[in-house]
Design a protein around this motif. Structure first.
Motif, PDB file in Angstrom:
ATOM      1  N   ASN A 168       5.851   7.397  -0.331  1.00 19.87           N
ATOM      2  CA  ASN A 168       6.066   6.471   0.810  1.00 19.87           C
ATOM      3  C   ASN A 168       6.285   7.147   2.240  1.00 19.87           C
ATOM      4  O   ASN A 168       6.054   6.518   3.005  1.00 19.87           O
ATOM      5  CB  ASN A 168       7.278   5.575   0.366  1.00 19.87           C
ATOM      6  CG  ASN A 168       7.035   4.715  -0.792  1.00 19.87           C
ATOM      7  OD1 ASN A 168       5.842   4.083  -1.192  1.00 19.87           O
ATOM      8  ND2 ASN A 168       7.956   4.123  -1.475  1.00 19.87           N
ATOM      9  N   LYS A 171       3.264   8.004   3.454  1.00 15.99           N
ATOM     10  CA  LYS A 171       2.299   6.832   4.088  1.00 15.99           C
ATOM     11  C   LYS A 171       3.161   6.422   5.180  1.00 15.99           C
ATOM     12  O   LYS A 171       2.275   5.873   6.366  1.00 15.99           O
ATOM     13  CB  LYS A 171       2.485   5.678   2.899  1.00 15.99           C
ATOM     14  CG  LYS A 171       1.178   4.989   2.545  1.00 15.99           C
ATOM     15  CD  LYS A 171       1.428   3.938   1.484  1.00 15.99           C
ATOM     16  CE  LYS A 171       2.564   3.059   1.488  1.00 15.99           C
ATOM     17  NZ  LYS A 171       2.306   2.147   0.466  1.00 15.99           N
ATOM     18  N   CYS A 172       4.262   6.452   5.538  1.00 18.98           N
ATOM     19  CA  CYS A 172       4.926   6.081   6.639  1.00 18.98           C
ATOM     20  C   CYS A 172       4.532   6.946   7.881  1.00 18.98           C
ATOM     21  O   CYS A 172       4.336   6.558   8.929  1.00 18.98           O
ATOM     22  CB  CYS A 172       6.435   6.252   6.713  1.00 18.98           C
ATOM     23  SG  CYS A 172       7.439   5.669   7.960  1.00 18.98           S
ATOM     24  N   LEU A 173       4.529   8.358   7.373  1.00 17.28           N
ATOM     25  CA  LEU A 173       4.180   9.386   8.453  1.00 17.28           C
ATOM     26  C   LEU A 173       2.852   9.533   8.879  1.00 17.28           C
ATOM     27  O   LEU A 173       2.403   9.732  10.048  1.00 17.28           O
ATOM     28  CB  LEU A 173       4.625  10.599   8.145  1.00 17.28           C
ATOM     29  CG  LEU A 173       6.154  11.171   7.826  1.00 17.28           C
ATOM     30  CD1 LEU A 173       6.358  12.379   7.293  1.00 17.28           C
ATOM     31  CD2 LEU A 173       6.683  10.822   9.098  1.00 17.28           C
ATOM     32  N   SER A 174       1.881   8.725   8.008  1.00 19.10           N
ATOM     33  CA  SER A 174       0.482   8.680   8.495  1.00 19.10           C
ATOM     34  C   SER A 174       0.215   7.762   9.423  1.00 19.10           C
ATOM     35  O   SER A 174      -0.767   7.439  10.144  1.00 19.10           O
ATOM     36  CB  SER A 174      -0.360   8.681   7.188  1.00 19.10           C
ATOM     37  OG  SER A 174      -0.198   7.363   6.764  1.00 19.10           O
ATOM     38  N   CYS A 175       0.993   6.776   9.456  1.00 14.32           N
ATOM     39  CA  CYS A 175       1.001   5.598  10.352  1.00 14.32           C
ATOM     40  C   CYS A 175      -0.436   4.535  10.075  1.00 14.32           C
ATOM     41  O   CYS A 175      -0.695   4.059  10.946  1.00 14.32           O
ATOM     42  CB  CYS A 175       1.064   5.958  11.988  1.00 14.32           C
ATOM     43  SG  CYS A 175       2.522   6.556  12.327  1.00 14.32           S
ATOM     44  N   LYS A 176      -0.882   4.722   9.009  1.00 16.09           N
ATOM     45  CA  LYS A 176      -1.886   3.967   8.450  1.00 16.09           C
ATOM     46  C   LYS A 176      -1.431   2.565   7.764  1.00 16.09           C
ATOM     47  O   LYS A 176      -0.527   2.506   7.075  1.00 16.09           O
ATOM     48  CB  LYS A 176      -2.825   4.727   7.578  1.00 16.09           C
ATOM     49  CG  LYS A 176      -3.630   5.768   8.285  1.00 16.09           C
ATOM     50  CD  LYS A 176      -4.399   6.454   7.304  1.00 16.09           C
ATOM     51  CE  LYS A 176      -5.159   7.864   7.804  1.00 16.09           C
ATOM     52  NZ  LYS A 176      -5.889   8.406   6.764  1.00 16.09           N
ATOM     53  N   GLN A 177      -2.015   1.348   8.126  1.00 17.53           N
ATOM     54  CA  GLN A 177      -1.716   0.236   7.684  1.00 17.53           C
ATOM     55  C   GLN A 177      -2.739  -0.199   6.585  1.00 17.53           C
ATOM     56  O   GLN A 177      -3.669   0.230   6.569  1.00 17.53           O
ATOM     57  CB  GLN A 177      -1.724  -0.922   8.788  1.00 17.53           C
ATOM     58  CG  GLN A 177      -0.693  -0.892   9.794  1.00 17.53           C
ATOM     59  CD  GLN A 177      -0.848  -2.040  10.545  1.00 17.53           C
ATOM     60  OE1 GLN A 177      -1.667  -2.938  10.570  1.00 17.53           O
ATOM     61  NE2 GLN A 177       0.388  -2.222  11.685  1.00 17.53           N
ATOM     62  N   GLU A 178      -2.005  -0.561   5.336  1.00 17.20           N
ATOM     63  CA  GLU A 178      -2.964  -1.021   4.306  1.00 17.20           C
ATOM     64  C   GLU A 178      -3.781  -2.395   4.698  1.00 17.20           C
ATOM     65  O   GLU A 178      -3.061  -3.006   5.287  1.00 17.20           O
ATOM     66  CB  GLU A 178      -2.098  -1.082   2.937  1.00 17.20           C
ATOM     67  CG  GLU A 178      -1.679   0.268   2.417  1.00 17.20           C
ATOM     68  CD  GLU A 178      -0.950  -0.030   1.155  1.00 17.20           C
ATOM     69  OE1 GLU A 178      -0.836  -1.134   0.756  1.00 17.20           O
ATOM     70  OE2 GLU A 178      -0.444   1.102   0.760  1.00 17.20           O
TER      71      GLU A 178
END
Length: 195
Positions: A168, A171-178
């Motif tokens: 998580n 995912k937060c640090l990559s700033c990509k939205q699913e």
């Protein structure tokens, strides 16, 4: 100089709490009510974290208000052999205690709900240990390292307890939205039936 010490120490002591309030609480009116009034109808995870944050802020205010008032003068702490780092150390300890109360709230509520009595014991023990470390007068600086180690450990414990994971964080640090192409009906929060 007194005003700079006052505002600097206040920013250190309550800066992270203010950031948590602005990032997690301020956007939702129900969370603001939970922060101000204690606990009411909210999800269990947000209720315990916001209640812990609320208690931490109030506890921090009561613990540091007299110290900040002394920073405004008149007089100078440290003139008779006292620690010259009294104000800054007090601010960092207050910051750690505000965060610890937030973390303890999450862990304590989870331990109560799951009947994990060892978790309750660890929260109470770490609270007593942290409180005891503040009695290391006049070596205030010596209490900072163990209190911050307890804060870091309890913060990681609260993060995992609240459902956080390394995945998580990445995912937060990559700033990509699913890509979520599923349409949800707001009234029932269900996927609509195919026609």
């Amino acid at each position: 100089m007194a005003a700079a010490v006052f505002f600097g120490c206040a920013a250190i002591a309550f800066g992270p709490a203010l950031a948590l309030v602005l990032l997690t609480v301020a956007a939702e009116p129900l969370r603001v009510l939970v922060l101000v009034a204690g606990s009411s109808s909210a999800s269990p995870t947000s209720k315990c974290s916001i209640s812990g944050l609320s208690f931490g802020i109030i506890s921090g205010i009561f613990s540091v208000i007299n110290i900040l008032a002394d920073a405004m003068g008149p007089g100078i702490v440290g003139i008779h052999g006292d620690s010259p780092y009294y104000f800054i150390t007090s601010a960092f300890i207050t910051m750690a205690l505000v965060l610890l109360h937030t973390f303890w709230g999450i862990v304590f509520f989870d331990a109560c709900e799951r009947r994990r009595y060892w978790g309750l014991g660890l929260v109470v023990t770490s609270h007593l240990l942290t409180s005891g470390l503040t009695f290391l007068n006049p070596w205030y600086e010596a209490s900072l390292v163990p209190i911050f180690i307890i804060t870091l450990g309890t913060g990681l414990w609260a993060f995992v307890t609240a459902g956080g994971s390394f995945h998580n964080v990445l995912k937060c640090l990559s700033c990509k939205q699913e890509d979520d192409s599923t349409v949800m009906m707001y009234s029932a929060l269900q996927v609509p039936c195919e026609d």
